[in-house]
Design a protein around this motif. Structure first.
Motif, PDB file in Angstrom:
ATOM      1  N   ARG A 128       0.822  -1.218   0.000  1.00 19.72           N
ATOM      2  CA  ARG A 128       0.000   0.000   0.000  1.00 19.72           C
ATOM      3  C   ARG A 128       0.855   1.267   0.000  1.00 19.72           C
ATOM      4  N   ALA A 129       1.998   1.208   0.636  1.00 18.41           N
ATOM      5  CA  ALA A 129       2.820   2.404   0.817  1.00 18.41           C
ATOM      6  C   ALA A 129       3.256   2.998  -0.515  1.00 18.41           C
ATOM      7  N   ASP A 130       3.244   4.315  -0.621  1.00 18.45           N
ATOM      8  CA  ASP A 130       3.641   4.995  -1.850  1.00 18.45           C
ATOM      9  C   ASP A 130       5.099   4.727  -2.206  1.00 18.45           C
ATOM     10  N   ASP A 131       5.929   4.521  -1.195  1.00 18.39           N
ATOM     11  CA  ASP A 131       7.348   4.300  -1.451  1.00 18.39           C
ATOM     12  C   ASP A 131       7.724   2.824  -1.353  1.00 18.39           C
ATOM     13  N   GLY A 132       6.737   1.944  -1.362  1.00 15.58           N
ATOM     14  CA  GLY A 132       7.012   0.509  -1.265  1.00 15.58           C
ATOM     15  C   GLY A 132       7.523  -0.061  -2.580  1.00 15.58           C
ATOM     16  N   HIS A 133       8.105  -1.240  -2.492  1.00 12.58           N
ATOM     17  CA  HIS A 133       8.681  -1.895  -3.662  1.00 12.58           C
ATOM     18  C   HIS A 133       7.618  -2.697  -4.412  1.00 12.58           C
TER      19      HIS A 133
ATOM     20  N   SER B 112      13.719 -17.926  -3.270  1.00 17.23           N
ATOM     21  CA  SER B 112      13.690 -16.486  -3.516  1.00 17.23           C
ATOM     22  C   SER B 112      13.083 -15.795  -2.310  1.00 17.23           C
ATOM     23  N   GLY B 113      12.880 -14.481  -2.423  1.00 18.02           N
ATOM     24  CA  GLY B 113      12.236 -13.748  -1.353  1.00 18.02           C
ATOM     25  C   GLY B 113      10.753 -14.082  -1.272  1.00 18.02           C
ATOM     26  N   ALA B 114      10.022 -13.295  -0.495  1.00 20.29           N
ATOM     27  CA  ALA B 114       8.602 -13.584  -0.295  1.00 20.29           C
ATOM     28  C   ALA B 114       7.769 -12.315  -0.438  1.00 20.29           C
ATOM     29  N   GLU B 115       8.099 -11.508  -1.444  1.00 21.66           N
ATOM     30  CA  GLU B 115       7.382 -10.255  -1.655  1.00 21.66           C
ATOM     31  C   GLU B 115       5.904 -10.488  -1.958  1.00 21.66           C
ATOM     32  N   THR B 116       5.621 -11.448  -2.842  1.00 23.08           N
ATOM     33  CA  THR B 116       4.230 -11.711  -3.204  1.00 23.08           C
ATOM     34  C   THR B 116       3.407 -12.077  -1.982  1.00 23.08           C
ATOM     35  N   ILE B 117       3.920 -12.972  -1.162  1.00 20.87           N
ATOM     36  CA  ILE B 117       3.204 -13.379   0.043  1.00 20.87           C
ATOM     37  C   ILE B 117       2.951 -12.187   0.955  1.00 20.87           C
ATOM     38  N   ALA B 118       3.970 -11.357   1.154  1.00 22.20           N
ATOM     39  CA  ALA B 118       3.830 -10.203   2.035  1.00 22.20           C
ATOM     40  C   ALA B 118       2.770  -9.237   1.526  1.00 22.20           C
ATOM     41  N   HIS B 119       2.791  -8.958   0.234  1.00 23.95           N
ATOM     42  CA  HIS B 119       1.819  -8.029  -0.330  1.00 23.95           C
ATOM     43  C   HIS B 119       0.401  -8.581  -0.242  1.00 23.95           C
ATOM     44  N   LEU B 120       0.254  -9.875  -0.493  1.00 25.11           N
ATOM     45  CA  LEU B 120      -1.079 -10.468  -0.409  1.00 25.11           C
ATOM     46  C   LEU B 120      -1.596 -10.461   1.026  1.00 25.11           C
ATOM     47  N   ARG B 121      -0.712 -10.688   1.977  1.00 24.19           N
ATOM     48  CA  ARG B 121      -1.145 -10.634   3.375  1.00 24.19           C
ATOM     49  C   ARG B 121      -1.585  -9.223   3.754  1.00 24.19           C
ATOM     50  N   GLU B 122      -0.975  -8.226   3.147  1.00 22.82           N
ATOM     51  CA  GLU B 122      -1.327  -6.850   3.484  1.00 22.82           C
ATOM     52  C   GLU B 122      -2.586  -6.367   2.764  1.00 22.82           C
ATOM     53  N   ASN B 123      -2.692  -6.633   1.445  1.00 21.37           N
ATOM     54  CA  ASN B 123      -3.789  -6.008   0.693  1.00 21.37           C
ATOM     55  C   ASN B 123      -4.481  -6.910  -0.321  1.00 21.37           C
TER      56      ASN B 123
ATOM     57  N   LYS C  45      17.361 -17.392   5.177  1.00 15.03           N
ATOM     58  CA  LYS C  45      17.368 -16.561   3.973  1.00 15.03           C
ATOM     59  C   LYS C  45      16.768 -15.184   4.249  1.00 15.03           C
ATOM     60  N   GLU C  46      17.417 -14.155   3.716  1.00 10.77           N
ATOM     61  CA  GLU C  46      16.950 -12.786   3.909  1.00 10.77           C
ATOM     62  C   GLU C  46      15.675 -12.524   3.125  1.00 10.77           C
ATOM     63  N   TYR C  47      14.816 -11.688   3.663  1.00  9.48           N
ATOM     64  CA  TYR C  47      13.572 -11.271   3.027  1.00  9.48           C
ATOM     65  C   TYR C  47      12.639 -12.445   2.713  1.00  9.48           C
ATOM     66  N   VAL C  48      12.544 -13.353   3.668  1.00 10.80           N
ATOM     67  CA  VAL C  48      11.569 -14.442   3.597  1.00 10.80           C
ATOM     68  C   VAL C  48      10.538 -14.271   4.708  1.00 10.80           C
ATOM     69  N   GLY C  49      11.002 -14.006   5.926  1.00 11.61           N
ATOM     70  CA  GLY C  49      10.091 -13.750   7.038  1.00 11.61           C
ATOM     71  C   GLY C  49       9.429 -12.386   6.946  1.00 11.61           C
ATOM     72  N   VAL C  50      10.132 -11.436   6.313  1.00 14.55           N
ATOM     73  CA  VAL C  50       9.588 -10.101   6.073  1.00 14.55           C
ATOM     74  C   VAL C  50       9.956  -9.682   4.659  1.00 14.55           C
ATOM     75  N   SER C  51       9.188  -8.737   4.129  1.00 12.94           N
ATOM     76  CA  SER C  51       9.450  -8.239   2.778  1.00 12.94           C
ATOM     77  C   SER C  51      10.548  -7.182   2.795  1.00 12.94           C
ATOM     78  N   LEU C  52      10.878  -6.664   1.615  1.00 15.22           N
ATOM     79  CA  LEU C  52      11.847  -5.572   1.508  1.00 15.22           C
ATOM     80  C   LEU C  52      11.395  -4.347   2.299  1.00 15.22           C
ATOM     81  N   ASP C  53      10.085  -4.200   2.450  1.00 18.72           N
ATOM     82  CA  ASP C  53       9.536  -3.044   3.168  1.00 18.72           C
ATOM     83  C   ASP C  53       9.176  -3.365   4.612  1.00 18.72           C
TER      84      ASP C  53
END
Length: 204
Positions: free
Chosen positions: A29-34, A62-73, A171-179
């Motif tokens: 959701r964040a304007d400055d998010g990845h 790989s990272g878990a950006e998709t999962i993080a974004h789906l959990r948020e919005n 692994k980095e950015y698996v438990g949390v996203s880049l943001d």
């Protein structure tokens, strides 16, 4: 001229199931998010569950950006391109949800993936279609599909489920996203259907 479709059926379903590659796009959701865009391959890892629902396997590595974004919005877009045959680009805008390995629904859904299942599956992504549309693919080049890459399945197939869980925790950015959004639950939940057997992945 692009068209809108009410359902994933007929030629639309056939087109999806014939493509060896698709792309996912999500954003926080964040304007400055990845914003995240990911290619997805590995034969058998995406299925059409019904006329308005798709599911695909989320693998380790790989990272878990998709999962993080789906959990948020919950927002997600899937895209397929025709690299041979008539030019076409198909997009499914939808609402997505990660189903984790300790979810009671895991055992129900995982059986739909047959040989694509393996010890490196960390979640199943469910996507409910909100908008289904296609457009011309005149600018997409012709490319020849040769065969599946087997390195991913072979690499993780050598790990036990316990070793895979330990890999995810390190692994980095698996438990949390880049943001910094919550992503994959750690420690990785045990599978509700028991440990997966190593799947075979012959070349196409």
């Amino acid at each position: 001229m692009g068209k809108h479709y009410e359902r994933i059926d007929g030629r639309i379903r056939t087109f999806i199931e014939e493509q060896p590659l698709f792309f996912t796009a999500t954003a926080p959701r964040a304007d400055d998010g990845h914003v995240n865009v990911s290619p997805k391959g590995r034969s058998g890892s995406l299925v059409v569950l019904d006329e308005s629902t798709l599911a695909y396997l989320d693998f380790g590595g790989s990272g878990a950006e998709t999962i993080a974004h789906l959990r948020e919005n919950g927002r997600i877009t899937l895209m397929w391109c025709a690299f041979d045959g008539p030019p076409k680009i198909l997009r499914v805008h939808g609402r997505g949800e990660p189903v984790f390995r300790d979810d009671p629904r895991w055992a129900e859904y995982i059986g739909r993936f047959a040989a694509a299942d393996g010890p490196s599956a960390r979640a199943i992504i469910l996507v409910g279609a909100v908008r289904i549309s296609d457009s011309c693919g005149f600018a997409v080049p012709f490319m020849e599909y040769r065969e599946e890459r087997t390195q991913h399945a072979e690499h993780f197939g050598r790990k036990t489920d316990e070793e895979f869980a330990a890999y995810c925790e390190k692994k980095e950015y698996v438990g949390v996203s880049l943001d910094g959004l919550p992503a994959l639950p750690l420690p990785l939940p045990a599978r509700t259907d028991g440990p997966a057997e190593v799947a075979s992945h012959p070349s196409a």
